[in-house]
Design an enzyme around this catalytic site. Structure first.
Site: not given
Length: 201
Positions: A126, A144
């Site tokens: 991420k 996320d």
């Protein structure tokens, strides 16, 4: 709902303005690239606002501060994990001067560039994707909690339990982006807005 948001002309103008800011970052100095890297290290297991506030407290300490000075500044900012992140920031300095080179890798292959970034302690899939997006590379998904909430409307299992699961969800997100004729990193901005009511990320 998503299609309606994407078609909103006023929002589209704001999104395109944000995207242009990201693209301009490609030509920024190594110092700017490093600052963005530290921001992404700080966002791991933290809110963006908390990470950004911590970065403001740090200032030039990210380049010149000792581990004790960085840890102290993070504590003063009310940031979680100050000692761990101070160590990560110190260790990430070994990449200062190499980040724009990673950008040149991303010019030809963003997935390969992300793999290189994963060697930096404190960055996961991420965060590495987030860094590249902020530097103007828009072909990777930043999965996320807001994106996971978006997936919960479509998929039963949307937990990221492994790197392969991240790739799987990224592939689904890429398909949605393709159907809407958008780069993945641009769709991310729309979904973020849909789930938070905000555009900045």
């Amino acid at each position: 709902m998503l299609r309606k948001v994407v078609r909103d002309a006023r929002l589209r103008a704001r999104v395109l303005e944000r995207v242009e800011e990201f693209r301009l970052n490609k030509r920024a100095s190594e110092r700017v690239w490093f600052r963005e890297l530290v921001l992404c290290i700080l966002t791991a297991n933290s809110s963006f606002i908390g990470a950004f506030t911590a970065l403001q407290y740090l200032g030039d300490l990210i380049l010149y501060g000792s581990i004790e000075e960085i840890s102290s500044a993070l504590k003063n900012a009310g940031y979680r994990f100050p000692n761990l992140k101070a160590r990560y920031i110190i260790e990430s300095r070994s990449y200062y001067g190499k980040l724009r080179e990673i950008g040149r890798v991303a010019d030809r292959d963003q997935i390969e560039a992300r793999e290189i970034l994963l060697e930096i302690k404190g960055l996961g899939m991420k965060e590495a994707s987030h860094f590249l997006r902020n530097m103007g590379y828009l072909d990777l998904a930043i999965i996320d909690r807001h994106i996971l909430r978006f997936f919960s409307d479509y998929l039963e299992d949307q937990k990221i339990s492994s790197k392969s699961k991240y790739f799987e969800l990224e592939s689904v997100f890429r398909s949605i982006a393709s159907a809407l004729d958008l780069p993945v990193g641009v769709l991310d901005l729309y979904v973020w807005y849909l789930k938070t009511g905000k555009l900045a990320k």
